[in-house]
Write an enzyme that holds these catalytic residues in place. Sequence first.
Site, mmCIF file in Angstrom:
data_model
loop_
_atom_site.group_PDB
_atom_site.id
_atom_site.type_symbol
_atom_site.label_atom_id
_atom_site.label_comp_id
_atom_site.label_asym_id
_atom_site.label_seq_id
_atom_site.Cartn_x
_atom_site.Cartn_y
_atom_site.Cartn_z
ATOM 1 N N LYS A 19 0.281 -1.231 -0.032
ATOM 2 C CA LYS A 19 -0.644 -0.302 -0.321
ATOM 3 C C LYS A 19 1.168 1.396 0.153
ATOM 4 O O LYS A 19 2.246 1.334 0.625
ATOM 5 C CB LYS A 19 -1.024 0.290 1.208
ATOM 6 C CG LYS A 19 0.145 -0.097 2.820
ATOM 7 C CD LYS A 19 -1.752 -0.333 3.302
ATOM 8 C CE LYS A 19 -0.276 -0.202 5.527
ATOM 9 N NZ LYS A 19 -1.030 -1.130 6.045
ATOM 10 N N ARG A 55 -10.494 -0.074 14.592
ATOM 11 C CA ARG A 55 -10.637 0.719 13.924
ATOM 12 C C ARG A 55 -11.605 0.253 12.602
ATOM 13 O O ARG A 55 -12.334 0.470 12.090
ATOM 14 C CB ARG A 55 -8.881 0.058 12.873
ATOM 15 C CG ARG A 55 -9.078 1.261 12.237
ATOM 16 C CD ARG A 55 -7.048 1.550 11.550
ATOM 17 N NE ARG A 55 -6.655 -0.305 10.876
ATOM 18 C CZ ARG A 55 -5.384 -0.106 10.802
ATOM 19 N NH1 ARG A 55 -4.595 0.686 10.606
ATOM 20 N NH2 ARG A 55 -5.273 -1.853 9.689
ATOM 21 N N HIS A 60 -6.892 -7.290 12.955
ATOM 22 C CA HIS A 60 -5.376 -6.328 12.677
ATOM 23 C C HIS A 60 -4.464 -6.506 14.116
ATOM 24 O O HIS A 60 -6.123 -6.549 15.398
ATOM 25 C CB HIS A 60 -5.553 -5.413 12.510
ATOM 26 C CG HIS A 60 -4.240 -4.879 12.148
ATOM 27 N ND1 HIS A 60 -3.451 -5.099 11.580
ATOM 28 C CD2 HIS A 60 -4.101 -3.490 11.791
ATOM 29 C CE1 HIS A 60 -2.556 -4.307 10.773
ATOM 30 N NE2 HIS A 60 -2.623 -3.460 11.272
ATOM 31 N N ARG A 79 0.983 -10.897 7.045
ATOM 32 C CA ARG A 79 0.944 -9.430 5.644
ATOM 33 C C ARG A 79 2.406 -9.336 6.237
ATOM 34 O O ARG A 79 2.200 -8.382 7.496
ATOM 35 C CB ARG A 79 -0.955 -8.886 6.562
ATOM 36 C CG ARG A 79 -2.170 -10.074 6.323
ATOM 37 C CD ARG A 79 -3.018 -8.670 6.607
ATOM 38 N NE ARG A 79 -3.035 -7.703 7.294
ATOM 39 C CZ ARG A 79 -3.549 -8.741 9.208
ATOM 40 N NH1 ARG A 79 -4.441 -9.750 8.303
ATOM 41 N NH2 ARG A 79 -3.706 -7.697 9.575
ATOM 42 N N TYR A 85 16.853 31.161 6.843
ATOM 43 C CA TYR A 85 15.273 31.646 6.942
ATOM 44 C C TYR A 85 15.109 31.610 8.343
ATOM 45 O O TYR A 85 15.242 31.164 9.553
ATOM 46 C CB TYR A 85 14.223 31.172 6.913
ATOM 47 C CG TYR A 85 13.497 31.343 5.909
ATOM 48 C CD1 TYR A 85 13.038 32.043 4.895
ATOM 49 C CD2 TYR A 85 13.718 30.274 5.004
ATOM 50 C CE1 TYR A 85 13.500 32.651 3.515
ATOM 51 C CE2 TYR A 85 13.655 30.413 3.135
ATOM 52 C CZ TYR A 85 12.580 31.397 2.758
ATOM 53 O OH TYR A 85 12.861 31.232 1.343
ATOM 54 N N ASP A 132 13.303 24.144 -1.126
ATOM 55 C CA ASP A 132 13.734 22.975 -2.338
ATOM 56 C C ASP A 132 15.408 23.568 -1.652
ATOM 57 O O ASP A 132 16.037 22.324 -2.536
ATOM 58 C CB ASP A 132 13.479 23.918 -3.588
ATOM 59 C CG ASP A 132 11.902 24.759 -3.730
ATOM 60 O OD1 ASP A 132 11.442 23.332 -4.107
ATOM 61 O OD2 ASP A 132 11.921 25.355 -3.815
#
Length: 391
Positions: A39, A138, A176, A233, A280, A329
Amino acid sequence: MDNLFRKTWVEVDLGAIHDNVVAFRRHLHDHQQLMVVVKADGYGHGAEQVADQALQAGANWLGVALLEEALALRQAGFSAPILVLGFIDAEHMSVARQHNISVMINDLDHFHTVYAQLDDQGQSPLHVHIKVDTGMGRLGMRDKGEFEQLCQDYMNLQKDDPHFSTRLHWEGMYTHLATADEADLAFLTEQQDHLSEYIQLLHQHGVNVPFAHMSNSAGIVRRLNDPQTNIVRLGISTYGLAPSPYMKANLLPFTLKPAFSLHSRLVHVKKISSGDSVSYGQTYKAHEETWIGTLAIGYADGLSRNLSNKAQALIEGKRVNLVGRICMDLTMIKLDQPYPRGTKVTLIGQQNELEVSMDEMANHLNTINYEIPCMISSRVPRIYKHFSPKC
Ligand SMILES: *Cc1c(COP(=O)(O)O)cnc(C)c1O
C-alpha cells in the site's frame, strides 16, 4: 541517473527486498502463505517494483489499502491474488469483482448491501475477507452476535440462492494486531483468543473459509504460533525496517536490509565568517569561519522542516549537521572542509561504515520509521538498483 537534471534521488535496493522476503519465507511456518503489503506505493518505495521483486522471492499475495492501488497493479499486469485491506463502498465492488481483486467486508450491513448488488451474470464471484475487530478498534465487527448472524445469513443464502456461488465467495477472515511490536504480550494474547473464538463460530455454523490471517510484520517477527491462520501480512519489514525500536533492539531473528536510501549532491559551497547566519530566521549562526554546503532538497521533497538544525547527513563517509531552516527546495549542511560541487550527500542510508537510519530520522520527528519513506514526495525520483542473483 543521467537523465536527472536535478541531483536528488531515492535509491531502492531491490536486492534488499529480495533478501528480506526470502528470509521471511524461511522463517514462516510451513502452512503459512506470505502476503506482502505494498500500500501507499509500496511504503514510498514503488508498489510495482516491490511487488514484482517480492513475488519472485516467494510471496503469494499482495495487500493494498485502496481499490485504486489494486487496480494499478492489475493494470501493470500482476495476476497474483490481491486483497484490498481498506473499506470499499458496496457500489464499487463490481470493479473489484471484474478484476478479480479480493475485498474486505466490514460488518453485517456491509455484507448485505454488497451481496444485494452483485448480479449473477456468470462472472466469477466476488472474493471477500470478513474483518473482525479483536481489539484494534479500527475496522471490522466487534460483536460476536453480529458475526454469528453473518454466518447464518451466509449459510441461508448458500442454500436458497441458486446463483450464490457465482456471486460471492467467502475466501478469508482476518483481524489486525494493535500491540504486536511491544514487549508486553498480554493484549496480543487477548486478541489471539478473540480470533480463536471467531474461528470456532465459523466451525459451529458449518462455514468453510479457506484463509484466516492476523499477523503484521511484528507478529511475523515474533513467529506467532497460530496454527489457525494460514496467511501473514508482511509490511514494513519487507522494506528492511523493524516494526518498532523495541523489536529492533531485542527480537529480530535475522538482519533486516533497508532498501531505501535518500541522496543529494552539493550544488553550492561557500565559506561564511563568525557571526554570519544561514537561512530564514537566522536560526543558525557561525561562531567561526565555517564551510557551508547547499543541497537541492527541501520540505517539498518531504524532508520535513522539523528536521532543521537536528538531522545529520553523510558526506565522504563523515557525519555532518543540517544547519539553519530547511527551505522548500534547498537545505544547508555544515562542512568540515570545502568539497567540490556535485559531491554526494546521503540523508538516509549508509556511507562506508556510517548510517543515518530511518529510525534516527523518525526519532527527530517524534514519529515511527513507517512515516519517513511515505513522506519523501513523488518529486524525488526513485532509482532502482536491480537484483542480480549470484550464480
Ligand atoms: C499496513 C497493514 C499491514 C502491514 O503492517 P506492517 O506493520 O507494516 O507489517 C497489515 N495488515 C493491515 C490490515 C494493514 O493495514
